[in-house]
Motif scaffolding. Structure first.
Motif, PDB file in Angstrom:
ATOM      1  N   CYS A 196      10.167  -3.098   4.036  1.00 19.13           N
ATOM      2  CA  CYS A 196      10.999  -1.976   4.451  1.00 19.13           C
ATOM      3  C   CYS A 196      10.407  -1.345   5.706  1.00 19.13           C
ATOM      4  N   SER A 197      11.237  -0.693   6.488  1.00 16.73           N
ATOM      5  CA  SER A 197      10.756   0.049   7.648  1.00 16.73           C
ATOM      6  C   SER A 197       9.827   1.157   7.166  1.00 16.73           C
ATOM      7  N   GLY A 198       8.637   1.236   7.740  1.00 13.00           N
ATOM      8  CA  GLY A 198       7.661   2.246   7.338  1.00 13.00           C
ATOM      9  C   GLY A 198       6.739   1.812   6.215  1.00 13.00           C
ATOM     10  N   GLU A 199       6.958   0.631   5.658  1.00 11.03           N
ATOM     11  CA  GLU A 199       6.115   0.127   4.573  1.00 11.03           C
ATOM     12  C   GLU A 199       4.756  -0.301   5.126  1.00 11.03           C
ATOM     13  N   LYS A 200       3.719  -0.142   4.304  1.00 13.23           N
ATOM     14  CA  LYS A 200       2.386  -0.601   4.678  1.00 13.23           C
ATOM     15  C   LYS A 200       1.939  -1.637   3.662  1.00 13.23           C
TER      16      LYS A 200
ATOM     17  N   LEU B 246       7.925  -4.421  14.736  1.00 13.52           N
ATOM     18  CA  LEU B 246       6.862  -3.771  15.499  1.00 13.52           C
ATOM     19  C   LEU B 246       5.799  -3.388  14.482  1.00 13.52           C
ATOM     20  N   VAL B 247       4.602  -3.949  14.616  1.00 12.06           N
ATOM     21  CA  VAL B 247       3.559  -3.703  13.618  1.00 12.06           C
ATOM     22  C   VAL B 247       2.246  -3.275  14.256  1.00 12.06           C
ATOM     23  N   HIS B 248       1.589  -2.352  13.562  1.00 11.97           N
ATOM     24  CA  HIS B 248       0.184  -2.065  13.828  1.00 11.97           C
ATOM     25  C   HIS B 248      -0.596  -2.904  12.831  1.00 11.97           C
TER      26      HIS B 248
ATOM     27  N   ARG C 144      17.236  -1.628   4.169  1.00  3.60           N
ATOM     28  CA  ARG C 144      17.271  -3.046   4.527  1.00  3.60           C
ATOM     29  C   ARG C 144      15.851  -3.586   4.570  1.00  3.60           C
ATOM     30  N   LYS C 145      15.664  -4.786   4.050  1.00  2.00           N
ATOM     31  CA  LYS C 145      14.351  -5.425   4.074  1.00  2.00           C
ATOM     32  C   LYS C 145      14.305  -6.485   5.171  1.00  2.00           C
ATOM     33  N   SER C 146      13.108  -6.708   5.712  1.00  2.00           N
ATOM     34  CA  SER C 146      12.947  -7.666   6.803  1.00  2.00           C
ATOM     35  C   SER C 146      13.235  -9.093   6.334  1.00  2.00           C
ATOM     36  N   LYS C 147      13.769  -9.871   7.256  1.00  2.00           N
ATOM     37  CA  LYS C 147      14.047 -11.281   6.983  1.00  2.00           C
ATOM     38  C   LYS C 147      13.834 -12.069   8.267  1.00  2.00           C
TER      39      LYS C 147
ATOM     40  N   MET D 124       0.827  -1.209   0.000  1.00  2.00           N
ATOM     41  CA  MET D 124       0.000   0.000   0.000  1.00  2.00           C
ATOM     42  C   MET D 124       0.867   1.267   0.000  1.00  2.00           C
ATOM     43  N   HIS D 125       2.019   1.194   0.656  1.00  2.00           N
ATOM     44  CA  HIS D 125       2.964   2.316   0.716  1.00  2.00           C
ATOM     45  C   HIS D 125       4.360   1.750   0.909  1.00  2.00           C
TER      46      HIS D 125
END
Length: 123
Positions: free
Chosen positions: A99-103, A52-54, A43-46, A35-36
């Motif tokens: 990514c950090s901040g990605e939705k 930390l997620v909403h 860096r991408k999550s692995k 979405m965003h």
């Protein structure tokens, strides 16, 4: 008669599909829609990363069954380690490479969540 033939055809087709795939049915897939995405992604999550997620959970009919934002401030956000079965399998699969901040919007089938009845443990 038709019902019996149709039933036999369906079960025969299922057996053929199992045989063609080496005896296993294909695992359910998580549908991921970004979405965003931030402009910069260093860096991408692995697997093994702490996230930390909403999150907002919806039934197929659009009814919200849970929202982490309903709780005051950031207290509703969830910390977990990706890939070690702390959350439902659909999250472990659908939040990889983020990514950090990605939705993202994840469409998670029951087999990768809490089952058809909506009960049970995450894994």
């Amino acid at each position: 008669m038709l019902l019996t033939v149709l039933s036999w055809f369906c079960s025969s087709l299922l057996l053929l599909l199992q045989a063609a795939s080496g005896g296993k049915l294909p695992e359910a897939e998580v549908k991921v829609e970004v979405m965003h995405r931030p402009f910069l992604c260093h860096r991408k999550s692995k697997y093994g990363d702490m996230l930390l997620v909403h999150h907002d959970g919806y039934f197929e009919n659009g009814t919200v069954f849970h929202s982490s934002r309903d709780q005051a401030g950031d207290s509703g956000a969830v910390w977990f380690t990706l890939g070690i079965k702390e959350v439902i399998k659909g999250w472990d699969k659908g939040l990889q490479g983020m990514c950090s901040g990605e939705k993202r919007k994840l469409v998670i089938p029951p087999a990768l969540a809490y089952g058809k009845e909506g009960k049970g443990l995450p894994h």
